[in-house]
Every structure is written in structure tokens, then in C-alpha cells.
Design an enzyme around this catalytic site. Structure first.
Site, PDB file in Angstrom:
ATOM      1  N   SER A  85       0.797  -1.232   0.000  1.00 18.67           N
ATOM      2  CA  SER A  85       0.000   0.000   0.000  1.00 18.67           C
ATOM      3  C   SER A  85       0.829   1.281   0.000  1.00 18.67           C
ATOM      4  CB  SER A  85      -0.933   0.011   1.206  1.00 18.67           C
ATOM      5  OG  SER A  85      -1.766  -1.109   1.153  1.00 18.67           O
ATOM      6  N   THR A 107      -4.803  -4.254   7.682  1.00 18.76           N
ATOM      7  CA  THR A 107      -4.414  -5.577   7.172  1.00 18.76           C
ATOM      8  C   THR A 107      -4.203  -6.549   8.323  1.00 18.76           C
ATOM      9  OG1 THR A 107      -2.972  -6.715   5.598  1.00 18.76           O
ATOM     10  CG2 THR A 107      -1.914  -5.061   6.996  1.00 18.76           C
ATOM     11  N   LYS A 141      -8.104  -7.035  10.765  1.00 23.66           N
ATOM     12  CA  LYS A 141      -9.336  -6.757  10.006  1.00 23.66           C
ATOM     13  C   LYS A 141     -10.602  -7.026  10.838  1.00 23.66           C
ATOM     14  CE  LYS A 141      -7.492  -7.380   5.371  1.00 23.66           C
ATOM     15  NZ  LYS A 141      -7.617  -7.972   4.043  1.00 23.66           N
ATOM     16  N   GLU A 149     -22.643  -1.825   5.856  1.00 23.45           N
ATOM     17  CA  GLU A 149     -23.399  -3.077   5.906  1.00 23.45           C
ATOM     18  C   GLU A 149     -22.481  -4.263   5.580  1.00 23.45           C
ATOM     19  OE1 GLU A 149     -26.711  -3.211   3.145  1.00 23.45           O
ATOM     20  OE2 GLU A 149     -26.685  -5.393   3.401  1.00 23.45           O
ATOM     21  N   GLY A 199     -10.689 -18.040   6.432  1.00 22.30           N
ATOM     22  CA  GLY A 199     -10.292 -16.856   7.206  1.00 22.30           C
ATOM     23  C   GLY A 199     -11.016 -15.592   6.765  1.00 22.30           C
ATOM     24  N   ALA A 227     -10.354 -13.270   4.392  1.00 22.53           N
ATOM     25  CA  ALA A 227     -10.552 -13.063   2.955  1.00 22.53           C
ATOM     26  C   ALA A 227     -11.648 -13.988   2.436  1.00 22.53           C
ATOM     27  CB  ALA A 227      -9.246 -13.303   2.208  1.00 22.53           C
ATOM     28  N   GLY A 286      -4.248 -12.120  -7.422  1.00 21.40           N
ATOM     29  CA  GLY A 286      -4.874 -11.097  -6.593  1.00 21.40           C
ATOM     30  C   GLY A 286      -4.421  -9.672  -6.878  1.00 21.40           C
TER      31      GLY A 286
HETATM   32  P1  NAP Z   1      -6.264 -15.619   7.337  1.00 23.19           P
HETATM   33  O1  NAP Z   1      -7.391 -14.948   8.043  1.00 23.19           O
HETATM   34  O2  NAP Z   1      -5.032 -15.969   8.062  1.00 23.19           O
HETATM   35  O3  NAP Z   1      -6.936 -16.929   6.680  1.00 23.19           O
HETATM   36  C1  NAP Z   1      -6.341 -17.805   5.814  1.00 23.19           C
HETATM   37  C2  NAP Z   1      -7.059 -19.174   5.887  1.00 23.19           C
HETATM   38  O4  NAP Z   1      -6.268 -20.059   5.122  1.00 23.19           O
HETATM   39  C3  NAP Z   1      -7.134 -19.755   7.280  1.00 23.19           C
HETATM   40  O5  NAP Z   1      -8.336 -19.414   7.903  1.00 23.19           O
HETATM   41  C4  NAP Z   1      -6.990 -21.252   7.045  1.00 23.19           C
HETATM   42  O6  NAP Z   1      -8.261 -21.873   6.856  1.00 23.19           O
HETATM   43  C5  NAP Z   1      -6.217 -21.331   5.743  1.00 23.19           C
HETATM   44  N1  NAP Z   1      -4.808 -21.638   6.007  1.00 23.19           N
HETATM   45  C6  NAP Z   1      -3.913 -20.939   6.754  1.00 23.19           C
HETATM   46  N2  NAP Z   1      -2.720 -21.545   6.782  1.00 23.19           N
HETATM   47  C7  NAP Z   1      -2.866 -22.692   6.053  1.00 23.19           C
HETATM   48  C8  NAP Z   1      -2.004 -23.762   5.721  1.00 23.19           C
HETATM   49  N3  NAP Z   1      -0.732 -23.812   6.177  1.00 23.19           N
HETATM   50  N4  NAP Z   1      -2.499 -24.770   4.966  1.00 23.19           N
HETATM   51  C9  NAP Z   1      -3.783 -24.749   4.520  1.00 23.19           C
HETATM   52  N5  NAP Z   1      -4.638 -23.751   4.814  1.00 23.19           N
HETATM   53  C10 NAP Z   1      -4.192 -22.741   5.558  1.00 23.19           C
HETATM   54  O7  NAP Z   1      -5.760 -14.741   6.111  1.00 23.19           O
HETATM   55  P2  NAP Z   1      -6.647 -13.791   5.178  1.00 23.19           P
HETATM   56  O8  NAP Z   1      -6.685 -12.415   5.717  1.00 23.19           O
HETATM   57  O9  NAP Z   1      -7.949 -14.479   4.922  1.00 23.19           O
HETATM   58  O10 NAP Z   1      -5.731 -13.724   3.855  1.00 23.19           O
HETATM   59  C11 NAP Z   1      -5.517 -14.889   3.100  1.00 23.19           C
HETATM   60  C12 NAP Z   1      -4.720 -14.597   1.837  1.00 23.19           C
HETATM   61  O11 NAP Z   1      -5.444 -13.709   0.994  1.00 23.19           O
HETATM   62  C13 NAP Z   1      -3.363 -13.925   2.096  1.00 23.19           C
HETATM   63  O12 NAP Z   1      -2.414 -14.498   1.231  1.00 23.19           O
HETATM   64  C14 NAP Z   1      -3.618 -12.466   1.734  1.00 23.19           C
HETATM   65  O13 NAP Z   1      -2.449 -11.827   1.283  1.00 23.19           O
HETATM   66  C15 NAP Z   1      -4.614 -12.630   0.608  1.00 23.19           C
HETATM   67  N6  NAP Z   1      -5.449 -11.417   0.400  1.00 23.19           N
HETATM   68  C16 NAP Z   1      -5.334 -10.757  -0.784  1.00 23.19           C
HETATM   69  C17 NAP Z   1      -6.092  -9.634  -1.016  1.00 23.19           C
HETATM   70  C18 NAP Z   1      -5.962  -8.919  -2.335  1.00 23.19           C
HETATM   71  O14 NAP Z   1      -6.395  -7.752  -2.429  1.00 23.19           O
HETATM   72  N7  NAP Z   1      -5.431  -9.546  -3.348  1.00 23.19           N
HETATM   73  C19 NAP Z   1      -6.989  -9.163  -0.044  1.00 23.19           C
HETATM   74  C20 NAP Z   1      -7.106  -9.876   1.151  1.00 23.19           C
HETATM   75  C21 NAP Z   1      -6.324 -11.016   1.363  1.00 23.19           C
HETATM   76  P3  NAP Z   1      -8.577 -23.296   7.554  1.00 23.19           P
HETATM   77  O15 NAP Z   1      -8.072 -23.176   8.965  1.00 23.19           O
HETATM   78  O16 NAP Z   1     -10.049 -23.425   7.479  1.00 23.19           O
HETATM   79  O17 NAP Z   1      -7.862 -24.351   6.773  1.00 23.19           O
END
Ligand code: NAP
Length: 247
Positions: free
Chosen positions: A16, A61, A65, A77, A126, A128, A226
Site C-alpha cells: 500500500s 491488514t 481486520k 453493511e 479466514g 478473505a 490477486g
Molecule cells: P487468514 O485470516 O489468516 O486466513 C487464511 C485461511 O487459510 C485460514 O483461515 C486457514 O483456513 C487457511 N490456512 C492458513 N494456513 C494454512 C495452511 N498452512 N495450509 C492450509 N490452509 C491454511 O488470512 P486472510 O486475511 O484471509 O488472507 C488470506 C490470503 O489472501 C493472504 O495471502 C492475503 O495476502 C490474501 N489477500 C489478498 C487480497 C488482495 O487484495 N489480493 C486481499 C485480502 C487477502 P482453515 O483453517 O479453514 O484451513
């Protein structure tokens, strides 16, 4: 000087600050700064606003969040429905939360979606994944969550067989698997059953082509990273911060 910024922890690899600093320079926007505010604890959030009275808005981030929501005076909303906030604006001294990840994901998804992409697998559960779920619900796309942990409303990776892949043509990776620097890993799905009808969307933007996307591409699937989502969510934050009405 108008101040904008990003809160999270740690913030060493932030997109960012670079994006907004380059935007200000490219578009000749003067009198604005975008700074990183690494907060070791979310309890420091109110103090940030007290110390920086010129702060107009922030992006949020990992890992805040969800944790930031109790500190807001109001929320859109979408924030209330997803339980995740990635953009905050100070309006008349009060903090309002927004979720621009939803808009970023929806714009990119709809631009590339084909009529046969009616059922999806969401890998990960998670923050996202909640933004993705909101967009799929809104657009009438059925989905299953795939998680490492069995539970209600989700399947596990070992449940993914040929039939499951054949009947779910949209597969969205919301896990961090494959993100820099761990680029040699990918979600544990049976890639051999992918076809040219599949659409693989990875929310990861670094690297631009994760192993998940490389494997999809090798089977002729349509792939999307992404990166565009990230730019759209940043631009949408900028629009919110600069809209004079109470958005
Ligand atoms: P998060 O809250 O940490 O969630 C990620 C989910 O992935 C966890 O809830 C888990 O689900 C699963 N996970 C985590 N570690 C794992 C592993 N070792 N093996 C398998 N599954 C695993 O993260 P988030 O905020 O949702 O972000 C996730 C990704 O999206 C990141 O890479 C982030 O950079 C990306 N993102 C990109 C954008 C964009 O604008 N492009 C925006 C937001 C996020 P389970 O426990 O159910 O398996």
C-alpha cells in the site's frame, strides 16, 4: 498535510505505501502522505488517532481486520455482514469502517466469470474467505468451503475427489499457501482433474503466478491472481476517503 496509512503487524512487505506514494507522484496529488503504522497491539489504535490529528483514513491488514471493529463508531453493511474491515475513514471526528476487499474481488471475478462457473470451492475459511463468501452469495454462486479442520458447512481437502473437482468449476484460493517467500507450496487439491473449463482465482499477488495458478495453467484452466483486486481495493479506499458525503 493530509495523512493516510496502513495499520497491521508486521508491515515489512506492504504494497500500500508504495502504491499510494507512486499514485500521488503520478497523478500530481500534493499535500498527501501515506505512512505505515505497525501496531504491536490493537489497543494502540485509539492513540494513533490522538497522536495524528491530520489522519484522514487508514487501511487495515492482517491481523486486525476483525479486531479493529469494536473500536469503530459505525460500520458499513458489508463490514457488519463479513465481520471484516480493511478501510477506515474519520467523518466529523467519528470512525467508520468499510470493506473494499469485497469490491475488489467482485469486480475482478465478474469481469472473468463464464456462465458455466456456477459452483465454487473456497479454499480456506479466514477473513478473505468471508469477503469471497459475501460476493458469491450476492451473485447467486453456490459454494463449499474447504478447510483443514472438519466442521459444519465445510469439507476437508481429503474429500476432494474427481467428481468434486468436475462439479466445481470455480476454485478460489484464500489461504496464504504459495505466498512469497514460500513459493514452492500450493493447496492440497487433486490438480490432475482440472480442465480448460475451470477458473482458478488466487487472492495472493506475490508472486504473480503462484504454484496453484501454474498447476491450473498447465491443465488449460483460466487463471487470475490477486493483483487487480489489490489495486481496486486501494482505489476504492481512496474514493471513500475523498468522498465528501457520508459514503
Ligand atoms: P487468514 O485470516 O489468516 O486466513 C487464511 C485461511 O487459510 C485460514 O483461515 C486457514 O483456513 C487457511 N490456512 C492458513 N494456513 C494454512 C495452511 N498452512 N495450509 C492450509 N490452509 C491454511 O488470512 P486472510 O486475511 O484471509 O488472507 C488470506 C490470503 O489472501 C493472504 O495471502 C492475503 O495476502 C490474501 N489477500 C489478498 C487480497 C488482495 O487484495 N489480493 C486481499 C485480502 C487477502 P482453515 O483453517 O479453514 O484451513
Amino acid at each position: 498535510m493530509k495523512l493516510y496509512g496502513l495499520i497491521g503487524y508486521p508491515l515489512s512487505h506492504s504494497f500500500s505505501k508504495k502504491y499510494f506514494t507512486e499514485k500521488f507522484s503520478r497523478e500530481g496529488i500534493t499535500g498527501c502522505r501515506y505512512e505505515l503504522f505497525p501496531l504491536e497491539d490493537i489497543a494502540a489504535f485509539p492513540g494513533l488517532w490522538e497522536e495524528n490529528t491530520d489522519l484522514i483514513g487508514v487501511n487495515v491488514t492482517i491481523p486486525y481486520k476483525e479486531k479493529v471493529i469494536p473500536f469503530l463508531d459505525s460500520a458499513s453493511e458489508v463490514v457488519l455482514k463479513t465481520g471484516a474491515c480493511n478501510c477506515i475513514k474519520k467523518i466529523d471526528g467519528l470512525l467508520k469502517g468499510f470493506n473494499t476487499d469485497v469490491i475488489g474481488f467482485e469486480n475482478v471475478l465478474l469481469k472473468n466469470l463464464k456462465p458455466n462457473h456456477k459452483t465454487a470451492l473456497i479454499l480456506g475459511t479466514g477473513g478473505a474467505a468471508k469477503a469471497v463468501q459475501y460476493v458469491l452469495d450476492k451473485n447467486g454462486i453456490k459454494y463449499l468451503f474447504v478447510s483443514r479442520i472438519p466442521g459444519e458447512g465445510r469439507i476437508t481437502y481429503s474429500d476432494l475427489d474427481q467428481e468434486m473437482i468436475r462439479t466445481h468449476l470455480l476454485i478460489i484460493n484464500t489461504t496464504p499457501l504459495g505466498m512469497y517467500p514460500h513459493t514452492d507450496v500450493s493447496p492440497d487439491i487433486p490438480y490432475e482433474y482440472l480442465t480448460a473449463d475451470h477458473f482458478l482465482f488466487d487472492l495472493i499477488y506475490n508472486p504473480a503466478k503462484t504454484l496453484f495458478l501454474q498447476k491450473g495453467e498447465s491443465h488449460g484452466s483460466f487463471i487470475q491472481n490477486g493483483g487487480d483486486m489489490l489495486v481496486i481495493q486501494a482505489e476504492e479506499s481512496w474514493r471513500i476517503w475523498n468522498t465528501t458525503s457520508n459514503v
